[in-house]
Scaffold this motif. Sequence first.
Motif, PDB file in Angstrom:
ATOM      1  N   ALA A   1       0.832  -1.207   0.000  1.00  9.65           N
ATOM      2  CA  ALA A   1       0.000   0.000   0.000  1.00  9.65           C
ATOM      3  C   ALA A   1       0.864   1.253   0.000  1.00  9.65           C
ATOM      4  CB  ALA A   1      -0.909   0.005   1.231  1.00  9.65           C
ATOM      5  N   CYS A   2       0.251   2.359  -0.390  1.00  5.48           N
ATOM      6  CA  CYS A   2       0.945   3.650  -0.353  1.00  5.48           C
ATOM      7  C   CYS A   2       1.035   4.122   1.097  1.00  5.48           C
ATOM      8  CB  CYS A   2       0.192   4.684  -1.183  1.00  5.48           C
ATOM      9  SG  CYS A   2       0.933   6.329  -1.055  1.00  5.48           S
ATOM     10  N   PRO A   3       2.208   4.580   1.516  1.00  6.89           N
ATOM     11  CA  PRO A   3       2.319   5.080   2.893  1.00  6.89           C
ATOM     12  C   PRO A   3       1.560   6.395   3.114  1.00  6.89           C
ATOM     13  CG  PRO A   3       4.371   5.429   1.704  1.00  6.89           C
ATOM     14  CD  PRO A   3       3.486   4.631   0.801  1.00  6.89           C
ATOM     15  N   ASN A   4       1.218   7.102   2.037  1.00  2.00           N
ATOM     16  CA  ASN A   4       0.573   8.422   2.183  1.00  2.00           C
ATOM     17  C   ASN A   4      -0.914   8.419   1.886  1.00  2.00           C
ATOM     18  OD1 ASN A   4       3.292   9.315   2.384  1.00  2.00           O
ATOM     19  ND2 ASN A   4       3.374   9.459   0.146  1.00  2.00           N
ATOM     20  N   CYS A   5      -1.408   7.349   1.244  1.00  2.12           N
ATOM     21  CA  CYS A   5      -2.795   7.355   0.771  1.00  2.12           C
ATOM     22  C   CYS A   5      -3.469   6.031   1.104  1.00  2.12           C
ATOM     23  CB  CYS A   5      -2.848   7.532  -0.748  1.00  2.12           C
ATOM     24  SG  CYS A   5      -1.948   8.953  -1.361  1.00  2.12           S
TER      25      CYS A   5
ATOM     26  N   GLN B   1       3.992   2.156  -7.753  1.00  2.16           N
ATOM     27  CA  GLN B   1       3.646   3.574  -7.713  1.00  2.16           C
ATOM     28  C   GLN B   1       2.239   3.803  -7.192  1.00  2.16           C
ATOM     29  OE1 GLN B   1       4.136   5.456 -11.494  1.00  2.16           O
ATOM     30  NE2 GLN B   1       6.186   4.612 -11.778  1.00  2.16           N
ATOM     31  N   CYS B   2       2.102   4.896  -6.456  1.00  2.00           N
ATOM     32  CA  CYS B   2       0.766   5.319  -6.053  1.00  2.00           C
ATOM     33  C   CYS B   2       0.219   6.243  -7.131  1.00  2.00           C
ATOM     34  CB  CYS B   2       0.814   6.046  -4.708  1.00  2.00           C
ATOM     35  SG  CYS B   2      -0.787   6.761  -4.271  1.00  2.00           S
ATOM     36  N   HIS B   3      -0.942   5.906  -7.671  1.00  2.00           N
ATOM     37  CA  HIS B   3      -1.515   6.734  -8.743  1.00  2.00           C
ATOM     38  C   HIS B   3      -2.219   7.972  -8.190  1.00  2.00           C
ATOM     39  CE1 HIS B   3      -1.422   3.558 -12.203  1.00  2.00           C
ATOM     40  NE2 HIS B   3      -0.225   3.864 -11.720  1.00  2.00           N
TER      41      HIS B   3
HETATM   42 ZN    ZN Z   1      -0.170   7.883  -2.387  1.00  2.00          ZN
END
Ligand code: ZN
Length: 757
Positions: free
Chosen positions: A474-478, A492-494
């Motif tokens: 998972a994305c650490p920011n989203c 990549q986080c889209h």
């Molecule tokens: Zn993200």
Amino acid sequence: MLPYPFPGPFDYRVPAELAVQPGDVVLVPLNRREEVGVVWDGVPDGAGNGAGDHGVPERKLRSLIAVLDTPRMRPDVRRLVDWIASYTLSPPGVVMAMALRVVSPDSSRAPSGWCVAEALAESGSPESGRVESGRLKTGPSESGPPESVQPMSGHPGSGLTPARRRVLAALADGLPRSAGELARVAGVGSGVVRAMAQAGLLAPAMVPSRAPFEPPNPDHPGPLLSTAQAEAAAVLCHAVAGGEFSVTLLDGVTGSGKTEVYFEGIAACLRAGRQALVLLPEIALSSQWLDRFESRFGVAPAVWHSDLSSRTRRITWRAVAEGGAQVVVGARSALFLPFPDLGLVVVDEEHETAFKQEDGVVYHARDMAVVRARLCSAPAVLVSATPSLETVANVEAGRYRRISLPTRHGGASLPGVAAIDMRVTPPERGKFLAPPLIEAIRETLVRGEQAMLFLNRRGYAPLTLCRHCGHRMACPNCTAWVVEHRVRGSLQCHHCGHAIPIPPECPACGAAHSLTPVGPGVERITEEAAARFPEARRLVMASDTMPGPEAAAAAAHAIEAREVDLIIGTQIVAKGWHFPHLTLVGVVDADLGLAGGDLRAAERTVQLLHQVAGRAGRAEAPGQVLLQTFTPEHPVMQALVAGDLDAFMAREAAQRRPGHWPPYGRLAALIVSADHAAVADGLARELGRAAPSGDGVTVLGPALAPLSILRGRHRRRLLLKTRREIAVQPILREWLARVKVPHGARVEVDVDPVSFL
Ligand code: ZN
Ligand code: ADP
């Protein structure tokens, strides 16, 4: 009005030596800085934030510093700014900044030539160059070139050398000339010109550049229109000739020649000597449109988007202001260009969600284009093969006119659409193309025709999973899984762009080589297609493989030139392309857009898939479309297979009408965000407690946003729904005024939301 999020304009004293008018771009003191602003007029909005006397005591007023050498912001642009600010609840200065960025004060140009010094000229008019506060001030002129030069008078000639006299004579027509040209015309050395400038006999001036845009020729031979096309074109020409505000939906099946039809409207506008604006959803993908324009009008149009160089931007902006750019094709921001005589506004692919700007000022360019047209008393034309329900409802309510083109141009037939039931004929294990689709591709390639595979997902796989412990990357920011991009070797986080190299072991359990991709993106489909059809020449069309307009144009040319057999792409391939040799379109996952279903999920899926399907069989050879789906009985699939979009839209309308969902009611979203979940929750709860109520007014939420964390910020949503006759703006203003937003938190307002993430 300053380009910042203040609630309204500020008051300044106008020094006696400065004459200012509304729209002038001025320099003002703000705290200890100097800022650029625009002299504002206009009526207060619902929040009382308009221009006018705010009762600031005289002694407290600070003075304007200077008026900048930038053509004034036009009244219709100022009213557009007011309108957008008020409709979207954005601070007017922030909306104005969008128009000012278009104006860009650096458009005051460096002098490029010489004219007769003012002291020598007979009459010093306010229009001639004058320096104030160290800046070149030129006269107010809304459209004409600001640097007009007075003809020289007879008297200063005496007492000059013959060479100098010849230089002055060369300027006698009042037009400024560059130093080189002046020396040549006067038959003197360049030193003479330089010396005269030093002696103050010549003043710096702007030499108007050669018209940067050739005028499009409305009578350049265009295609012969069919009867239906000619009738539709006549309606548009009539609207243009009327010179009044109106809105027309130009609705026609894919490949019916809508572009050629509205080109006739543009031609009528050009013949009337007026300007036309065409908004396209993605200007970078419009190479074919530009080619088409050039073959119809003999020259290229002026193009406007955010990636122009600042030089091109300046030249284009001026040319629009001076009427030299007669047709502008642009992205959303082109709405703020200073057309002095706008006679037609076209919004092509009006259903596209790309017209909704989601950050900063949240506005819908299609709707604001209609507002702009109204402010200029010009007709607006909305164009689509799959019009939005909003526009259809406006037609049905009698607000918009509708003209339709029911058949494809040149006798081409619409492609046959069939569903492939993935439960009945599933792909091989670990693969994504079902046998009937593979067979159809094979047959297409054997016939020497082109095939296209559509999957609206970039990258290799949307999810990466540890086979050992089940951990999902998972994305650490989203609140989002990261997408594998195998070509680049990254996850990549889209949503936020965060990227990490694909780790060799699971970050949770440490197992080596246990991470495995789940589900397909276009890269993975390309890999499968390469294995199936190794001899086929493949081209991937996705925003990350085809960055920029040149790459897109090259791809389009390669397809037209039949250098490609198989195209694999994301939603980019659904745009208005015309590829005559493309006869098969395969939709890899037709159910994709229906998951998570927001209000318009079904409508958008039908539009997108119908547009992709519309790429097939646009010339002699008939087209075929195959939809891979697990739900062939779904109304969306049924509508696509039957080709009956009208019935589908009627069904959508019937579903939305009773609950007053748009377009039969109004929506506005509040998006609360904060660095800490508790702060976001607290504010969301408080908004919930302060929520408006009343007949025809409903508030849904607060609730976790589907993207509950985005770029590290915690997000909550509330949704205001009103009956159509109740405006949301005053309700929102009162509501927001009742709640104090704590430090580090934000409330974004999204009127007429398109995204519900
Ligand atoms: Zn993200
Ligand atoms: P739409 O935008 O409705 O999908 P287009 O405007 O792209 O359709 O037209 C499809 C193709 O048919 C284009 O290549 C266009 O140039 C061509 N075309 C349309 N009308 C005519 C016409 N009257 N004569 C010749 N070619 C035409």
